[in-house]
Design an enzyme around this catalytic site. Structure first.
Site, PDB file in Angstrom:
ATOM      1  N   HIS A 252      -9.355   1.168   5.254  1.00 31.85           N
ATOM      2  CA  HIS A 252      -8.066   1.366   5.928  1.00 31.85           C
ATOM      3  C   HIS A 252      -8.266   2.308   7.111  1.00 31.85           C
ATOM      4  O   HIS A 252      -9.085   3.228   7.042  1.00 31.85           O
ATOM      5  CB  HIS A 252      -7.044   1.951   4.934  1.00 31.85           C
ATOM      6  CG  HIS A 252      -5.648   1.900   5.470  1.00 31.85           C
ATOM      7  ND1 HIS A 252      -5.191   2.801   6.392  1.00 31.85           N
ATOM      8  CD2 HIS A 252      -4.641   1.037   5.231  1.00 31.85           C
ATOM      9  CE1 HIS A 252      -3.930   2.496   6.702  1.00 31.85           C
ATOM     10  NE2 HIS A 252      -3.573   1.429   6.012  1.00 31.85           N
TER      11      HIS A 252
ATOM     12  N   LYS B 131       0.043   4.245  -0.194  1.00 33.30           N
ATOM     13  CA  LYS B 131      -0.599   5.418   0.423  1.00 33.30           C
ATOM     14  C   LYS B 131      -0.417   6.628  -0.509  1.00 33.30           C
ATOM     15  O   LYS B 131      -0.407   6.452  -1.726  1.00 33.30           O
ATOM     16  CB  LYS B 131      -0.057   5.637   1.836  1.00 33.30           C
ATOM     17  CG  LYS B 131      -0.113   4.336   2.657  1.00 33.30           C
ATOM     18  CD  LYS B 131       0.127   4.516   4.116  1.00 33.30           C
ATOM     19  CE  LYS B 131       0.015   3.157   4.817  1.00 33.30           C
ATOM     20  NZ  LYS B 131       0.059   3.248   6.255  1.00 33.30           N
TER      21      LYS B 131
ATOM     22  N   GLY C  57       3.123   2.325  10.677  1.00 35.81           N
ATOM     23  CA  GLY C  57       4.101   3.401  10.497  1.00 35.81           C
ATOM     24  C   GLY C  57       4.881   3.751  11.756  1.00 35.81           C
ATOM     25  O   GLY C  57       5.547   4.782  11.803  1.00 35.81           O
TER      26      GLY C  57
ATOM     27  N   GLU D 279      -6.638   4.704   8.039  1.00 32.85           N
ATOM     28  CA  GLU D 279      -6.415   6.115   7.677  1.00 32.85           C
ATOM     29  C   GLU D 279      -7.652   6.706   6.998  1.00 32.85           C
ATOM     30  O   GLU D 279      -7.821   7.927   6.975  1.00 32.85           O
ATOM     31  CB  GLU D 279      -5.154   6.232   6.800  1.00 32.85           C
ATOM     32  CG  GLU D 279      -3.900   6.029   7.649  1.00 32.85           C
ATOM     33  CD  GLU D 279      -2.698   5.450   6.920  1.00 32.85           C
ATOM     34  OE1 GLU D 279      -2.671   5.478   5.677  1.00 32.85           O
ATOM     35  OE2 GLU D 279      -1.776   4.964   7.611  1.00 32.85           O
TER      36      GLU D 279
ATOM     37  N   SER E 117       3.892  -2.131  10.177  1.00 31.09           N
ATOM     38  CA  SER E 117       5.344  -2.211  10.369  1.00 31.09           C
ATOM     39  C   SER E 117       5.948  -3.552   9.949  1.00 31.09           C
ATOM     40  O   SER E 117       6.888  -4.036  10.576  1.00 31.09           O
ATOM     41  CB  SER E 117       5.728  -1.870  11.818  1.00 31.09           C
ATOM     42  OG  SER E 117       5.369  -0.525  12.107  1.00 31.09           O
TER      43      SER E 117
ATOM     44  N   GLU F 199      -4.894  -4.798  10.777  1.00 35.66           N
ATOM     45  CA  GLU F 199      -3.874  -3.755  10.912  1.00 35.66           C
ATOM     46  C   GLU F 199      -4.093  -3.002  12.221  1.00 35.66           C
ATOM     47  O   GLU F 199      -4.888  -2.050  12.265  1.00 35.66           O
ATOM     48  CB  GLU F 199      -3.952  -2.772   9.748  1.00 35.66           C
ATOM     49  CG  GLU F 199      -3.713  -3.393   8.390  1.00 35.66           C
ATOM     50  CD  GLU F 199      -3.129  -2.384   7.399  1.00 35.66           C
ATOM     51  OE1 GLU F 199      -2.077  -2.688   6.835  1.00 35.66           O
ATOM     52  OE2 GLU F 199      -3.711  -1.308   7.215  1.00 35.66           O
TER      53      GLU F 199
ATOM     54  N   ASN G 183       0.867  -1.177   0.000  1.00 39.66           N
ATOM     55  CA  ASN G 183       0.000   0.000   0.000  1.00 39.66           C
ATOM     56  C   ASN G 183       0.904   1.227   0.000  1.00 39.66           C
ATOM     57  O   ASN G 183       1.518   1.540   1.014  1.00 39.66           O
ATOM     58  CB  ASN G 183      -0.890  -0.040   1.250  1.00 39.66           C
ATOM     59  CG  ASN G 183      -1.706   1.233   1.422  1.00 39.66           C
ATOM     60  OD1 ASN G 183      -1.765   2.077   0.522  1.00 39.66           O
ATOM     61  ND2 ASN G 183      -2.336   1.371   2.582  1.00 39.66           N
TER      62      ASN G 183
HETATM   63  P1  13P Z   1       3.391   0.411   7.519  1.00 39.13           P
HETATM   64  O1  13P Z   1       3.849  -0.893   6.894  1.00 39.13           O
HETATM   65  O2  13P Z   1       4.104   1.602   6.966  1.00 39.13           O
HETATM   66  O3  13P Z   1       3.375   0.335   9.007  1.00 39.13           O
HETATM   67  O4  13P Z   1       1.859   0.620   7.048  1.00 39.13           O
HETATM   68  C1  13P Z   1       0.968  -0.439   7.188  1.00 39.13           C
HETATM   69  C2  13P Z   1      -0.271  -0.102   6.452  1.00 39.13           C
HETATM   70  O5  13P Z   1      -1.013   0.778   6.843  1.00 39.13           O
HETATM   71  C3  13P Z   1      -0.564  -0.845   5.221  1.00 39.13           C
HETATM   72  O6  13P Z   1      -1.859  -0.617   4.776  1.00 39.13           O
END
Ligand code: 13P
Length: 246
Positions: free
Chosen positions: A91, A10, A167, A93, A206, A161, A8
């Site tokens: 997600h 983002k 992150g 976010e 992560s 997640e 992803n």
């Molecule tokens: P990270 O791998 O950067 O922690 O992000 C995970 C994520 O949100 C994947 O959708």
């Protein structure tokens, strides 16, 4: 179950980043798993042209609507038309930053299927919810509300997640991941019967080259959803190398 390693991106990636997709294509060979990259929607068509089916492409969100007066939104059909075969919905976010409810996420999953896309439906608790001992209940509620009853293993994957692991470089322990995946499996089987048994449950938060093999070899792990470490082909390839051999 063949695992799925999905990236992803983002809100990262310009045309110059297509070089990473070319490097991924060059390094992939016959991957031991399904591979999916979800770049920003602006790059999907160019990416499809560049990678020529070497791995799959996906969107990061879609509208509940097929078309119409929805300024700024992108429909699942548009993603499909650009070359996507999957889309991430729900997600954290989007849930947190854009106030998306379980019902909206469910409607997006249905819109994805209508367009012929696989839906990757994300669930996961915040740190305070975990600290309060509510992690399992939160994920159970999100599954109940955002996975439509017609979901099947062929058109849906779940991504667990934990919000606090995204992150941050922090991950749950292997025992915590295994316990949550077992719990999610139970919820899926209760809701969907046999289809829930075969549905892939990805772990995200992560994931990086140094922890991928351990995570991907846990029970009930159907693959990984990778954020930051999917932006560089070398890191993403190292994660794919951690896939459990069938
Ligand atoms: P990270 O791998 O950067 O922690 O992000 C995970 C994520 O949100 C994947 O959708």
């Amino acid at each position: 179950m063949r695992q799925l390693v999905a990236g992803n991106w983002k809100m990262n990636g310009l045309a110059a980043s297509l070089s990473e997709l070319n490097a991924l294509k060059a390094g992939l060979g016959s991957a031991p798993c399904d591979v999916l990259v979800c770049p920003p929607a602006t790059l999907i068509a160019q990416a499809a042209w560049a990678v020529k089916g070497a791995f799959a492409l996906g969107g990061q969100d879609c509208s509940t609507q097929v078309s119409g007066a929805f300024t700024g939104d992108i429909s699942a059909q548009m993603l499909k038309d650009a070359g996507a075969s999957a889309v991430i919905v729900g997600h954290s976010e989007r849930r947190q930053g854009h106030g998306e409810s379980d019902a909206l996420v469910a409607a997006k999953a249905s819109a994805a299927w209508e367009a012929g896309l696989t839906a990757i439906i994300c669930v996961g608790e915040t740190e305070s919810q975990r600290d309060a001992g509510k992690a399992e209940a939160i994920c159970q509620g999100q599954i109940a509300g955002s996975v439509p009853k017609s979901a099947c293993a062929a058109n849906t994957a779940i991504a667990y997640e934990p919000v606090w692991a995204i992150g941050t470089g922090k991950t749950p322990t292997s025992a915590e991941i295994a316990a949550m995946h077992a719990h999610i499996r139970k919820c899926l089987v209760a809701a969907l019967g046999e289809e829930g048994r075969g549905m892939r449950i990805l772990y995200g938060g992560s994931v990086k080259p140094s922890n991928a093999a351990e995570i991907l070899n846990l029970p009930e792990i159907g693959g990984a959803l990778v954020g930051g470490a999917s932006l560089k082909a070398s890191d993403f390839l190292a994660i794919i190398a951690g896939v459990k051999p069938l």
